[in-house]
Scaffold this motif. Sequence first.
Motif, PDB file in Angstrom:
ATOM      1  N   ILE A  48       0.826  -1.214   0.000  1.00 35.98           N
ATOM      2  CA  ILE A  48       0.000   0.000   0.000  1.00 35.98           C
ATOM      3  C   ILE A  48       0.863   1.268   0.000  1.00 35.98           C
ATOM      4  CG2 ILE A  48      -1.563   1.386   1.437  1.00 35.98           C
ATOM      5  CD1 ILE A  48      -3.098  -1.160   2.064  1.00 35.98           C
ATOM      6  N   GLU A  49       1.861   1.321   0.861  1.00 37.28           N
ATOM      7  CA  GLU A  49       2.694   2.532   0.959  1.00 37.28           C
ATOM      8  C   GLU A  49       3.453   2.825  -0.336  1.00 37.28           C
ATOM      9  OE1 GLU A  49       3.914   5.871   3.194  1.00 37.28           O
ATOM     10  OE2 GLU A  49       2.564   4.278   3.845  1.00 37.28           O
ATOM     11  N   PRO A  50       4.227   1.868  -0.890  1.00 35.70           N
ATOM     12  CA  PRO A  50       4.961   2.173  -2.127  1.00 35.70           C
ATOM     13  C   PRO A  50       4.049   2.494  -3.310  1.00 35.70           C
ATOM     14  CG  PRO A  50       5.176  -0.155  -1.541  1.00 35.70           C
ATOM     15  CD  PRO A  50       4.568   0.529  -0.370  1.00 35.70           C
ATOM     16  N   ILE A  51       2.917   1.816  -3.412  1.00 32.80           N
ATOM     17  CA  ILE A  51       2.014   2.111  -4.531  1.00 32.80           C
ATOM     18  C   ILE A  51       1.436   3.515  -4.393  1.00 32.80           C
ATOM     19  CG2 ILE A  51      -0.212   1.490  -5.571  1.00 32.80           C
ATOM     20  CD1 ILE A  51       0.499  -1.440  -5.115  1.00 32.80           C
ATOM     21  N   TYR A  52       1.088   3.902  -3.181  1.00 34.60           N
ATOM     22  CA  TYR A  52       0.574   5.256  -2.957  1.00 34.60           C
ATOM     23  C   TYR A  52       1.640   6.293  -3.314  1.00 34.60           C
ATOM     24  CZ  TYR A  52      -1.562   9.249  -0.616  1.00 34.60           C
ATOM     25  OH  TYR A  52      -2.109  10.473  -0.346  1.00 34.60           O
ATOM     26  N   ALA A  63       3.696   6.113  -5.698  1.00 39.43           N
ATOM     27  CA  ALA A  63       3.956   6.036  -7.149  1.00 39.43           C
ATOM     28  C   ALA A  63       5.143   5.153  -7.515  1.00 39.43           C
ATOM     29  CB  ALA A  63       4.130   7.434  -7.738  1.00 39.43           C
ATOM     30  N   GLU A  64       5.543   4.247  -6.616  1.00 40.10           N
ATOM     31  CA  GLU A  64       6.606   3.299  -6.947  1.00 40.10           C
ATOM     32  C   GLU A  64       6.036   2.125  -7.741  1.00 40.10           C
ATOM     33  OE1 GLU A  64       9.376   2.140  -3.809  1.00 40.10           O
ATOM     34  OE2 GLU A  64       8.479   3.674  -2.525  1.00 40.10           O
ATOM     35  N   SER A  65       6.864   1.597  -8.660  1.00 43.97           N
ATOM     36  CA  SER A  65       6.477   0.370  -9.357  1.00 43.97           C
ATOM     37  C   SER A  65       6.744  -0.821  -8.448  1.00 43.97           C
ATOM     38  CB  SER A  65       7.265   0.216 -10.663  1.00 43.97           C
ATOM     39  OG  SER A  65       6.853   1.187 -11.611  1.00 43.97           O
ATOM     40  N   VAL A  66       5.857  -1.814  -8.517  1.00 47.98           N
ATOM     41  CA  VAL A  66       5.921  -2.959  -7.597  1.00 47.98           C
ATOM     42  C   VAL A  66       5.778  -4.260  -8.369  1.00 47.98           C
ATOM     43  CG1 VAL A  66       4.704  -4.160  -5.731  1.00 47.98           C
ATOM     44  CG2 VAL A  66       5.053  -1.689  -5.589  1.00 47.98           C
ATOM     45  N   PHE A  67       6.621  -5.217  -8.054  1.00 50.10           N
ATOM     46  CA  PHE A  67       6.459  -6.584  -8.562  1.00 50.10           C
ATOM     47  C   PHE A  67       6.186  -7.454  -7.340  1.00 50.10           C
ATOM     48  CE2 PHE A  67       8.456 -10.102 -11.437  1.00 50.10           C
ATOM     49  CZ  PHE A  67       7.340 -10.876 -11.231  1.00 50.10           C
ATOM     50  N   ALA A  68       4.951  -7.940  -7.219  1.00 47.55           N
ATOM     51  CA  ALA A  68       4.546  -8.703  -6.037  1.00 47.55           C
ATOM     52  C   ALA A  68       4.236 -10.142  -6.401  1.00 47.55           C
ATOM     53  CB  ALA A  68       3.329  -8.052  -5.382  1.00 47.55           C
ATOM     54  N   LEU A  69       4.921 -11.067  -5.738  1.00 48.31           N
ATOM     55  CA  LEU A  69       4.618 -12.493  -5.860  1.00 48.31           C
ATOM     56  C   LEU A  69       3.796 -12.888  -4.646  1.00 48.31           C
ATOM     57  CD1 LEU A  69       7.957 -14.125  -7.101  1.00 48.31           C
ATOM     58  CD2 LEU A  69       5.792 -14.033  -8.326  1.00 48.31           C
ATOM     59  N   LEU A  72      -4.278   3.312  -4.958  1.00 47.27           N
ATOM     60  CA  LEU A  72      -4.487   3.950  -6.261  1.00 47.27           C
ATOM     61  C   LEU A  72      -5.703   4.868  -6.247  1.00 47.27           C
ATOM     62  CD1 LEU A  72      -3.675   1.047  -8.770  1.00 47.27           C
ATOM     63  CD2 LEU A  72      -2.293   3.065  -8.249  1.00 47.27           C
ATOM     64  N   LEU A  73      -6.793   4.412  -5.634  1.00 49.30           N
ATOM     65  CA  LEU A  73      -8.001   5.230  -5.589  1.00 49.30           C
ATOM     66  C   LEU A  73      -7.836   6.413  -4.639  1.00 49.30           C
ATOM     67  CD1 LEU A  73     -10.933   2.642  -5.769  1.00 49.30           C
ATOM     68  CD2 LEU A  73      -9.561   3.657  -7.582  1.00 49.30           C
ATOM     69  N   LEU A  74      -7.063   6.227  -3.584  1.00 46.72           N
ATOM     70  CA  LEU A  74      -6.823   7.322  -2.642  1.00 46.72           C
ATOM     71  C   LEU A  74      -6.087   8.488  -3.307  1.00 46.72           C
ATOM     72  CD1 LEU A  74      -5.824   5.522   0.694  1.00 46.72           C
ATOM     73  CD2 LEU A  74      -7.737   7.078   0.356  1.00 46.72           C
ATOM     74  N   LYS A  75      -5.174   8.169  -4.221  1.00 45.45           N
ATOM     75  CA  LYS A  75      -4.369   9.249  -4.812  1.00 45.45           C
ATOM     76  C   LYS A  75      -4.910   9.740  -6.156  1.00 45.45           C
ATOM     77  CE  LYS A  75      -0.917   6.443  -7.283  1.00 45.45           C
ATOM     78  NZ  LYS A  75       0.522   6.342  -7.562  1.00 45.45           N
ATOM     79  N   LEU A  76      -6.051   9.222  -6.598  1.00 43.51           N
ATOM     80  CA  LEU A  76      -6.645   9.688  -7.852  1.00 43.51           C
ATOM     81  C   LEU A  76      -7.002  11.172  -7.777  1.00 43.51           C
ATOM     82  CD1 LEU A  76      -9.151   6.987  -9.154  1.00 43.51           C
ATOM     83  CD2 LEU A  76      -7.252   7.976 -10.401  1.00 43.51           C
ATOM     84  N   ASP A  77      -6.777  11.869  -8.871  1.00 40.98           N
ATOM     85  CA  ASP A  77      -7.187  13.266  -8.986  1.00 40.98           C
ATOM     86  C   ASP A  77      -8.507  13.304  -9.754  1.00 40.98           C
ATOM     87  OD1 ASP A  77      -7.558  15.941  -9.355  1.00 40.98           O
ATOM     88  OD2 ASP A  77      -5.553  16.337 -10.168  1.00 40.98           O
ATOM     89  N   ASN A 128      -3.309  10.113 -22.368  1.00 43.46           N
ATOM     90  CA  ASN A 128      -2.357  11.191 -22.051  1.00 43.46           C
ATOM     91  C   ASN A 128      -2.269  11.497 -20.557  1.00 43.46           C
ATOM     92  OD1 ASN A 128      -5.002  12.144 -22.292  1.00 43.46           O
ATOM     93  ND2 ASN A 128      -4.326  14.243 -22.635  1.00 43.46           N
ATOM     94  N   GLN A 129      -3.325  11.128 -19.772  1.00 50.04           N
ATOM     95  CA  GLN A 129      -3.308  11.343 -18.325  1.00 50.04           C
ATOM     96  C   GLN A 129      -3.084  10.041 -17.544  1.00 50.04           C
ATOM     97  OE1 GLN A 129      -3.371  14.226 -16.747  1.00 50.04           O
ATOM     98  NE2 GLN A 129      -3.596  15.427 -18.619  1.00 50.04           N
ATOM     99  N   LEU A 130      -2.774   8.973 -18.271  1.00 48.83           N
ATOM    100  CA  LEU A 130      -2.594   7.675 -17.615  1.00 48.83           C
ATOM    101  C   LEU A 130      -1.354   7.691 -16.731  1.00 48.83           C
ATOM    102  CD1 LEU A 130      -3.812   4.802 -17.516  1.00 48.83           C
ATOM    103  CD2 LEU A 130      -2.177   4.159 -19.298  1.00 48.83           C
ATOM    104  N   LYS A 131      -1.521   7.267 -15.487  1.00 45.18           N
ATOM    105  CA  LYS A 131      -0.416   7.278 -14.515  1.00 45.18           C
ATOM    106  C   LYS A 131       0.033   5.872 -14.112  1.00 45.18           C
ATOM    107  CE  LYS A 131      -0.442  11.813 -13.862  1.00 45.18           C
ATOM    108  NZ  LYS A 131      -1.518  12.157 -14.815  1.00 45.18           N
ATOM    109  N   THR A 132      -0.905   4.902 -14.123  1.00 47.68           N
ATOM    110  CA  THR A 132      -0.596   3.579 -13.555  1.00 47.68           C
ATOM    111  C   THR A 132      -1.171   2.470 -14.422  1.00 47.68           C
ATOM    112  OG1 THR A 132      -0.715   4.534 -11.327  1.00 47.68           O
ATOM    113  CG2 THR A 132      -0.767   2.127 -11.493  1.00 47.68           C
TER     114      THR A 132
END
Length: 466
Positions: A24-28, A30-36, A51-56, A140-144
């Motif tokens: 949750i913390e790194p994704i919020y 804006a870090e890229s994450v590879f999770a197994l 992701l939804l928390l930081k949406l504009d 053009n506004q895609l972030k994730t």
Amino acid sequence: MINIDKYLKLMNLTKLTAIQEKCIEPIYNAESVFALAPTGSGKTMAFLLPLLLKLDTSIRSPQVIILVPTRELGMQIANVAQNIANCLFEAEQKNILIRSVFGGTAISAQILEMQKNPHVIIATPGRMIDLLQRESIETNQLKTLILDEADIMVGMGFADQIEEIVNYVPSHLQIGFFSATQNEKITELEKLFLRNVKFVKIDLREKIVSSDKNSIKHEYLVTKKDEKKDKLIQILSAEHFNKGIIFCHTRETVQNLVTEMKQHGLNIDGLTGELGQVHRNSIMRNFKTGNLKFLVATNIAARGIDVSLLPIVIHFDIPYQNDEYVHRSGRTGRAGHSGLSLALCEEKNVNYYLNMMKELQLDCSEFKKDSVFKKIQKEEIKQAEKVKNDIKFIKVFINKGKREKIRPVDIVGSFIKELNLEKEDIGNIFIFDHFTHVEINSKKYLEKRGIKVKIKNMLASVTIAR
């Protein structure tokens, strides 16, 4: 540190899972994450909430795209996303628009939905490419970009489509890779997508041994290969379990099992990769509502299925890999409820199964078949006594016998299914080389003369015996 306590309270969640705590913390941020992480470990919430928390929401354009291998998984993610969005609206009047686009649905309607410029799009790879090629999605506004169940997408042949999607999206995106396993093709995609990635790995046993430590029992039943189907029929017929999933390696095994189980009057159906979307949706709807009691499935076809209060998972074929055992077993014993993971072990495979349990550090024991099988025997005796006392029989002739290798259970299953008889309506069965005599309830057979029934996929003639 992001404070999510009030949002968890709104969603009636008291504790984060391991994958959620790590992602949750790194994704919020804006870090890229590879999770197994294994299926059922809580990864959907791990990426959706931050992701939804930081949406504009002042920007009316897609900011998050989530790719999934199957429609079922996509619908589950969409439901979770909408629940989170509802909580955010309640907490801070944040109005998030979420839309799903999958194959098997008219693309014209989905193009109209894309014109509303949703903030979040959940899609299967093929349909996403269709919409991108038609220039129906603004990027053009895609972030994730999130790839959920990445290993299954690769296994289903979506790797090339995922690579093609790269050509349509901005080059500097936050990427989320969520996968149960890692393989060569996943590594290739990882190199293509991920830079400065945070790698997160959850122990395969975590789903089973953490918060639900004692909720899943692991048991095995030793059986000969040619008795395996009969054992399964006995278990499912005992009315001890009201719902369950049976796992097989191949679609052929699934189809054969379903055919034979149905002949024994069991409420069962199969789920394999080649089914059309409409058919697949119908089966899953019936299974979730309880209209369908048992589901036989391959590993890939069942990935993404989430059914609450599932009491048993049966491994008709023991999985080849430890993690696949964990994924299968994790479908039962959810949310604090108890469940049973039962392996049908052919005699030659017992040591293999026991070694797998040892490697996973899971306790297992032999299936207490007496409690189930004795229940069957008691019911059969009770029914036989009822038949003897209350029912008058007539004898019917079937033009099939030992030569066709039919068995009493085949006849019982066929008569229940095709003649709408109950078990107590069927008495003694006498199978000879070239024909069979069956005693059945005379009241139930009053209007039936010279009929045809299917027994073991053979058309048989049924007439009054002389």
